[in-house]
Design a protein around this motif. Sequence first.
Motif, PDB file in Angstrom:
ATOM      1  N   PHE A  92       0.848  -1.185   0.000  1.00  0.00           N
ATOM      2  CA  PHE A  92       0.000   0.000   0.000  1.00  0.00           C
ATOM      3  C   PHE A  92       0.885   1.237   0.000  1.00  0.00           C
ATOM      4  N   VAL A  93       0.532   2.184  -0.837  1.00  0.00           N
ATOM      5  CA  VAL A  93       1.304   3.413  -0.969  1.00  0.00           C
ATOM      6  C   VAL A  93       0.449   4.579  -0.483  1.00  0.00           C
ATOM      7  N   ALA A  94       1.024   5.393   0.378  1.00  0.00           N
ATOM      8  CA  ALA A  94       0.388   6.621   0.866  1.00  0.00           C
ATOM      9  C   ALA A  94       1.430   7.716   0.734  1.00  0.00           C
ATOM     10  N   THR A  95       1.206   8.626  -0.207  1.00  0.00           N
ATOM     11  CA  THR A  95       2.247   9.594  -0.531  1.00  0.00           C
ATOM     12  C   THR A  95       1.682  10.932  -0.977  1.00  0.00           C
ATOM     13  N   SER A  96       2.480  11.949  -0.842  1.00  0.00           N
ATOM     14  CA  SER A  96       2.103  13.267  -1.343  1.00  0.00           C
ATOM     15  C   SER A  96       2.087  13.234  -2.859  1.00  0.00           C
ATOM     16  N   GLY A  97       1.186  13.983  -3.428  1.00  0.00           N
ATOM     17  CA  GLY A  97       1.119  14.094  -4.877  1.00  0.00           C
ATOM     18  C   GLY A  97       0.466  12.897  -5.533  1.00  0.00           C
ATOM     19  N   ASP A  98       0.844  12.676  -6.750  1.00  0.00           N
ATOM     20  CA  ASP A  98       0.211  11.647  -7.571  1.00  0.00           C
ATOM     21  C   ASP A  98       0.931  10.307  -7.523  1.00  0.00           C
ATOM     22  N   GLY A  99       1.945  10.165  -6.707  1.00  0.00           N
ATOM     23  CA  GLY A  99       2.629   8.888  -6.552  1.00  0.00           C
ATOM     24  C   GLY A  99       3.829   8.705  -7.456  1.00  0.00           C
ATOM     25  N   ARG A 100       4.268   9.745  -8.093  1.00  0.00           N
ATOM     26  CA  ARG A 100       5.430   9.621  -8.986  1.00  0.00           C
ATOM     27  C   ARG A 100       6.750   9.621  -8.231  1.00  0.00           C
ATOM     28  N   ASN A 101       6.780  10.208  -7.048  1.00  0.00           N
ATOM     29  CA  ASN A 101       8.016  10.298  -6.267  1.00  0.00           C
ATOM     30  C   ASN A 101       7.840   9.576  -4.942  1.00  0.00           C
ATOM     31  N   ILE A 102       7.807   8.268  -4.998  1.00  0.00           N
ATOM     32  CA  ILE A 102       7.573   7.456  -3.803  1.00  0.00           C
ATOM     33  C   ILE A 102       8.884   7.254  -3.048  1.00  0.00           C
ATOM     34  N   CYS A 103       8.827   7.435  -1.744  1.00  0.00           N
ATOM     35  CA  CYS A 103       9.949   7.118  -0.864  1.00  0.00           C
ATOM     36  C   CYS A 103       9.606   5.783  -0.200  1.00  0.00           C
ATOM     37  N   ILE A 104      10.324   4.753  -0.563  1.00  0.00           N
ATOM     38  CA  ILE A 104      10.020   3.405  -0.078  1.00  0.00           C
ATOM     39  C   ILE A 104       9.960   3.364   1.446  1.00  0.00           C
ATOM     40  N   ASN A 105      10.884   4.016   2.121  1.00  0.00           N
ATOM     41  CA  ASN A 105      10.948   3.977   3.592  1.00  0.00           C
ATOM     42  C   ASN A 105       9.772   4.673   4.269  1.00  0.00           C
ATOM     43  N   GLU A 106       9.206   5.690   3.625  1.00  0.00           N
ATOM     44  CA  GLU A 106       8.177   6.492   4.267  1.00  0.00           C
ATOM     45  C   GLU A 106       6.782   6.289   3.703  1.00  0.00           C
ATOM     46  N   ASP A 107       6.665   5.863   2.452  1.00  0.00           N
ATOM     47  CA  ASP A 107       5.369   5.869   1.771  1.00  0.00           C
ATOM     48  C   ASP A 107       4.762   4.492   1.520  1.00  0.00           C
ATOM     49  N   VAL A 108       5.522   3.428   1.727  1.00  0.00           N
ATOM     50  CA  VAL A 108       5.036   2.082   1.406  1.00  0.00           C
ATOM     51  C   VAL A 108       4.729   1.328   2.698  1.00  0.00           C
ATOM     52  N   TYR A 109       3.544   0.709   2.708  1.00  0.00           N
ATOM     53  CA  TYR A 109       3.060  -0.017   3.888  1.00  0.00           C
ATOM     54  C   TYR A 109       2.753  -1.462   3.511  1.00  0.00           C
ATOM     55  N   TYR A 110       3.092  -2.383   4.390  1.00  0.00           N
ATOM     56  CA  TYR A 110       2.733  -3.791   4.187  1.00  0.00           C
ATOM     57  C   TYR A 110       1.269  -4.046   4.520  1.00  0.00           C
ATOM     58  N   TYR A 111       0.751  -3.324   5.504  1.00  0.00           N
ATOM     59  CA  TYR A 111      -0.594  -3.585   6.020  1.00  0.00           C
ATOM     60  C   TYR A 111      -1.491  -2.374   5.807  1.00  0.00           C
ATOM     61  N   ASP A 112      -2.697  -2.619   5.335  1.00  0.00           N
ATOM     62  CA  ASP A 112      -3.618  -1.512   5.128  1.00  0.00           C
ATOM     63  C   ASP A 112      -4.126  -0.923   6.437  1.00  0.00           C
ATOM     64  N   SER A 113      -3.947  -1.641   7.540  1.00  0.00           N
ATOM     65  CA  SER A 113      -4.372  -1.126   8.839  1.00  0.00           C
ATOM     66  C   SER A 113      -3.575   0.122   9.239  1.00  0.00           C
ATOM     67  N   ASP A 114      -2.397   0.304   8.650  1.00  0.00           N
ATOM     68  CA  ASP A 114      -1.583   1.477   8.946  1.00  0.00           C
ATOM     69  C   ASP A 114      -2.024   2.709   8.152  1.00  0.00           C
ATOM     70  N   LEU A 115      -2.903   2.519   7.187  1.00  0.00           N
ATOM     71  CA  LEU A 115      -3.294   3.617   6.311  1.00  0.00           C
ATOM     72  C   LEU A 115      -4.266   4.598   6.953  1.00  0.00           C
ATOM     73  N   ALA A 116      -5.007   4.169   7.968  1.00  0.00           N
ATOM     74  CA  ALA A 116      -5.963   5.067   8.623  1.00  0.00           C
ATOM     75  C   ALA A 116      -5.253   6.298   9.185  1.00  0.00           C
ATOM     76  N   GLN A 117      -4.121   6.091   9.835  1.00  0.00           N
ATOM     77  CA  GLN A 117      -3.375   7.218  10.405  1.00  0.00           C
ATOM     78  C   GLN A 117      -2.826   8.113   9.299  1.00  0.00           C
ATOM     79  N   ALA A 118      -2.337   7.511   8.223  1.00  0.00           N
ATOM     80  CA  ALA A 118      -1.823   8.297   7.098  1.00  0.00           C
ATOM     81  C   ALA A 118      -2.925   9.163   6.487  1.00  0.00           C
ATOM     82  N   LEU A 119      -4.107   8.589   6.305  1.00  0.00           N
ATOM     83  CA  LEU A 119      -5.226   9.339   5.742  1.00  0.00           C
ATOM     84  C   LEU A 119      -5.686  10.428   6.707  1.00  0.00           C
ATOM     85  N   TYR A 120      -5.787  10.098   7.978  1.00  0.00           N
ATOM     86  CA  TYR A 120      -6.161  11.090   8.997  1.00  0.00           C
ATOM     87  C   TYR A 120      -5.210  12.287   8.943  1.00  0.00           C
ATOM     88  N   ASP A 121      -3.920  12.016   8.912  1.00  0.00           N
ATOM     89  CA  ASP A 121      -2.924  13.095   8.853  1.00  0.00           C
ATOM     90  C   ASP A 121      -3.091  13.925   7.580  1.00  0.00           C
TER      91      ASP A 121
END
Length: 149
Positions: free
Chosen positions: A64-93
Motif C-alpha cells: 500500500f502506498v500513501a504519498t504526497s502528490g500523484d505517486g510519482r516520487n515514492i519514498c520506499i521507507n516512508e510511503d510504502v506499507y505492508y498492512y492496510d491497517s496502517d493507512l488510517a493514520q496516514a489518511l487522517y494526517d
Amino acid sequence: MSKIITEKLIEEKLKEKGLSMYEGDDNALEKLQTHYEFELTDSYNRTPDYSIYTETTADGYEVFVATSGDGRNICINEDVYYYDSDLAQALYDAMFDYNELIYVDDLEAYYVQDAIEQAWESFITDMIDEVENELIEQGYVTENETEVA
C-alpha cells in the motif's frame, strides 16, 4: 449568581450548529471536507495532493502506498506499507495537512472509515472547545470554576 457551562448547554449550542457530541453524523465526511477544505475521492480525474493506493511488487505481493502528490516520487521507507491497517493514520494526517484533493483507490475500505471516525472525533472535540470559549466570552463559567469559588 454565575451562569454555568454544562454538557446540556454545550449540546444545545452544538445542535444550533448542526452537530452533536453524543450522536454520530451520516454526513460526517461532507462536514469534515467543508470544515477542513479537502476533497476525498476515488476518482482519478485530476492530480491529487495526496494519494493512497495499492501496488503489486515484482514478486506478486500487494503493498500500500500513501504519498504526497500523484505517486510519482515514492519514498520506499516512508510511503510504502505492508498492512492496510496502517493507512488510517496516514489518511487522517492527510486530512489535516492542507491537502485539497486526497485520492484513495477504495472509499469503502475500512481504513477510510476509521480515518473519518477519528477525524470526526477530533472535529467534535474542537467544536466543543469553540463553544466553551464562546460561552466564557459571554460570561459563563465552568463547573470547576464554581467549585473553587
